[in-house]
Design a protein around this motif. Structure first.
Motif, PDB file in Angstrom:
ATOM      1  N   ILE A 513      39.254  45.459  50.638  1.00  0.00           N
ATOM      2  CA  ILE A 513      39.427  45.624  49.195  1.00  0.00           C
ATOM      3  C   ILE A 513      38.420  46.671  48.733  1.00  0.00           C
ATOM      4  O   ILE A 513      37.207  46.443  48.796  1.00  0.00           O
ATOM      5  CB  ILE A 513      39.215  44.292  48.451  1.00  0.00           C
ATOM      6  N   VAL A 528      43.241  45.774  41.501  1.00  0.00           N
ATOM      7  CA  VAL A 528      42.788  45.487  42.857  1.00  0.00           C
ATOM      8  C   VAL A 528      43.478  46.466  43.787  1.00  0.00           C
ATOM      9  O   VAL A 528      44.709  46.594  43.753  1.00  0.00           O
ATOM     10  CB  VAL A 528      43.136  44.041  43.275  1.00  0.00           C
ATOM     11  N   VAL A 544      47.806  39.061  46.507  1.00  0.00           N
ATOM     12  CA  VAL A 544      46.413  38.919  46.070  1.00  0.00           C
ATOM     13  C   VAL A 544      46.196  37.474  45.656  1.00  0.00           C
ATOM     14  O   VAL A 544      47.016  36.886  44.931  1.00  0.00           O
ATOM     15  CB  VAL A 544      46.101  39.869  44.901  1.00  0.00           C
ATOM     16  N   LEU A 597      38.049  36.437  45.328  1.00  0.00           N
ATOM     17  CA  LEU A 597      39.219  37.301  45.428  1.00  0.00           C
ATOM     18  C   LEU A 597      39.579  37.506  46.894  1.00  0.00           C
ATOM     19  O   LEU A 597      38.716  37.841  47.715  1.00  0.00           O
ATOM     20  CB  LEU A 597      38.908  38.654  44.773  1.00  0.00           C
TER      21      LEU A 597
END
Length: 619
Positions: A513, A528, A544, A597
């Motif tokens: 990422i 993202v 995601v 995340l």
């Protein structure tokens, strides 16, 4: 009651309360703390009794074997002998100081042994430093006796200390060398060395090295080469200067200053016995400081000077008596705070929720983390495979930890850089546990357990490709993310002959990422973006996740030309279009606060792999 007697009684009571409280805390904590990987390997050595091993002499493994035979194959069973030895160390210090100084100083030195963070935390882990600390104090005791007069008691204690040290660790050679130098520097020491009884004791201690030397002679000096040559760069490096601030923190600032000051003052005006303590302690600490500029910086070495501090603790009470009361209290208080900090660290390591929150931190305790969960998952997966399925570990850490958890010390291990870096590869070979891969397994089904975080990330693709070369085509893995993926394992159910006839090498997916960076603060909506690929077959979908739940499907297949260049040799057919992008929080509000995340990667082989998560703060 006279004033001196009252002060001695007060010091005795303080020692007893302190010693009892710390022993109780360590006993409870040792039963809860996950096994450190070295402990697990020493347990494995204990299940293969021998006089010596590739990394150590035999005593540590023997003590662990005794512990598990007495108290069961548990964390406490592994550590019980070490807890008992550690509990005896302050009492031995009390005995030495009472004979050489006075009763009050003895109790104060015993309390200092409990509070010195490096000494007070001994026994929580089943490591060779514990019997080596016992050997050090026995040799200090013997040296003090020999300076007063040579009878049969001093040589007997010396012989016992030298033998225990020889059976503990190669590093005890430093204690022996410093001890000889210290005796030679003192007139009474030189007189003692002329007595044949002393040399009989030395010969007995030297004989205890014979099993280790015999092992090395039979195995091309593999242990000696690792301990003395392979693990050390033997080139000047400036990182050695970090020894001082690190020791100041680990000993506690005022106690560190007090110990060195006591050594300096005693060398100028102390008795011969006191000067012996100062020489032993000062030379050991100074020697390891100098060695730090040339020796191993990749593995833990902060505990190496502990034998020197043990010698200097005997001098501490006399020095503190000359200090103002407020400074004495500050010294004791900071030492206690240091010990509480170390014990607190082990408490945090023992709590999964705290460990998980530390996943993004540099001090994350990966060598303690996730082994019970891994063992449960391995047992679950193996239950769904044929009864004759073998477990094979990707490195010695996984093999030893799984071996302990599953009570199976015969888990085979693939070749891995970690096996060699920690000096365990020769021992695995001797046990017949090193396996080359499919050529050794024939058509047997195998559950292969591999760590995805045990090599640098830049080397991970090559590691996966090497697995294909050794074991054949890889099926979709069962991915186990511990603590948001900071500790990550892949389980491959290899079915034998059918697997050998499978497709070309398909590796687990790799991803990154780029935006947002780990630990950043964002405002919804936010983007993202990054890249992901899967060698041999490619990905068709990237999702995601936030706190483990899918919150968006990314647009996948965007140009990312730099990825193929960095990962030279990648065979994903989608290169260079392996980029992805998604927007979070545009359609539905995201709760503010700290979140994790992550990505869910879908391969064209129908595999689904959850990628490691990274923290971010949503405002």
């Amino acid at each position: 009651m006279r004033g001196d007697d009252a002060r001695a009684l007060q010091a005795r009571r303080a020692f007893l309360w302190l010693w009892g409280a710390v022993c109780l805390v360590k006993l409870v904590l040792a039963a809860q703390l996950p096994l450190f990987v070295d402990e697990a390997f020493y347990w494995q050595e204990g299940q293969h009794p021998a006089w010596a091993y590739s990394d150590l002499p035999g005593l540590t493994a023997w003590l662990i074997r005794i512990g598990v035979e007495v108290a069961g194959n548990t964390h406490l069973g592994v550590r019980l002998p070490f807890l008992l030895i550690a509990a005896a160390l302050p009492w031995l210090m009390v005995r030495i100081v009472a004979r050489e100084f006075d009763e009050r100083s003895a109790w104060l030195a015993g309390s200092a042994t409990v509070l010195l963070p490096l000494a007070g935390s001994l026994g929580l882990l089943a490591l060779p430093d514990v019997p080596m600390a016992l050997a050090t104090l026995l040799c200090i005791d013997a040296g003090a006796r020999l300076l007063r007069r040579v009878d049969y008691n001093g040589p007997l204690v010396l012989a016992l200390g030298l033998a225990i040290g020889a059976l503990s660790h190669y590093r005890f050679i430093a204690v022996i060398g410093v001890g000889i130098v210290a005796l030679l520097l003192l007139p009474a020491g030189r007189r003692a060395l002329r007595d044949p009884r002393v040399w009989v004791a030395v010969a007995f201690g030297a004989a205890a090295w014979v099993p280790l030397l015999a092992w090395n002679l039979d195995n091309a000096e593999a242990g000696l080469r690792f301990q003395l040559i392979d693990r050390h760069p033997w080139a000047l490096h400036p990182e050695g200067i970090l020894f001082l601030p690190l020791q100041v923190l680990l000993v506690s600032p005022l106690l560190f200053v007090a110990l060195l000051w006591a050594a300096w003052r005693t060398l100028r005006e102390g008795t011969e016995v006191q000067r012996l303590f100062a020489l032993l302690g000062g030379l050991v600490v100074a020697g390891f400081f100098g060695l730090g500029f040339f020796a191993d910086t990749e593995r833990v070495s902060f505990h190496w000077p502990l034998p020197g501090y043990l010698a200097l603790l005997a001098l501490l009470p006399a020095l503190l008596d000359a200090w103002p009361r407020w400074l004495r209290r500050a010294t004791w208080g900071l030492a206690a705070a240091g010990l509480v900090s170390i014990l607190g660290y082990y408490v945090a390591v023992s709590i999964p929720a705290v460990r998980a929150q530390s996943a993004a931190l540099k001090w994350y305790p990966s060598n303690f983390a996730g082994w019970d969960t891994l063992a449960e998952t391995v047992a679950e997966v193996r239950a769904g495979m044929p009864p004759e399925t073998r477990i094979v570990a990707g490195n010695f850490k996984i093999g030893a930890e799984l071996g302990f958890a599953l009570e199976d010390p015969r888990i085979a291990v693939l070749d891995h850089p970690l096996n060699r870096a920690h000096g365990r590869a020769p021992q695995l070979q001797l046990w017949g546990l090193h396996t080359a891969g499919r050529s050794d397994w024939g058509d047997d089904p195998v559950l292969l357990v591999v760590g995805a975080t045990d090599v640098p990330y830049r080397d991970l693709l090559r590691r996966y490709q090497a697995l294909c070369e050794r074991v054949g085509p890889l099926p979709p893995p069962r991915v186990l993310n511990i603590d948001h993926g900071r500790q990550r394992f892949l389980l491959f159910a290899l079915s034998g002959a059918a697997q050998r006839d499978g497709p070309a090498c398909v590796t687990p997916a790799l991803a990154w990422i780029d935006v947002p960076v780990a630990g950043s603060t964002v405002q919804a909506p936010f983007e993202v973006s990054g890249w992901a690929f899967k060698d041999g077959i490619g990905l068709y979908r990237v999702e995601v996740t936030l706190d483990g739940e899918v919150v968006a499907e990314a647009e996948y297949g965007l140009p990312a030309p730099g990825v193929a260049g960095f990962w030279g040799g990648s065979t994903d057919p989608s290169h260079p279009d392996v980029g992805f992008r998604a927007t979070l929080g545009a359609d539905a509000p995201l709760p503010p606060g700290r979140h994790w995340l992550g990505l869910r990667l879908h391969g064209r082989d129908r595999s689904v792999e959850d990628w490691s998560e990274q923290p971010l703060e949503i405002e």
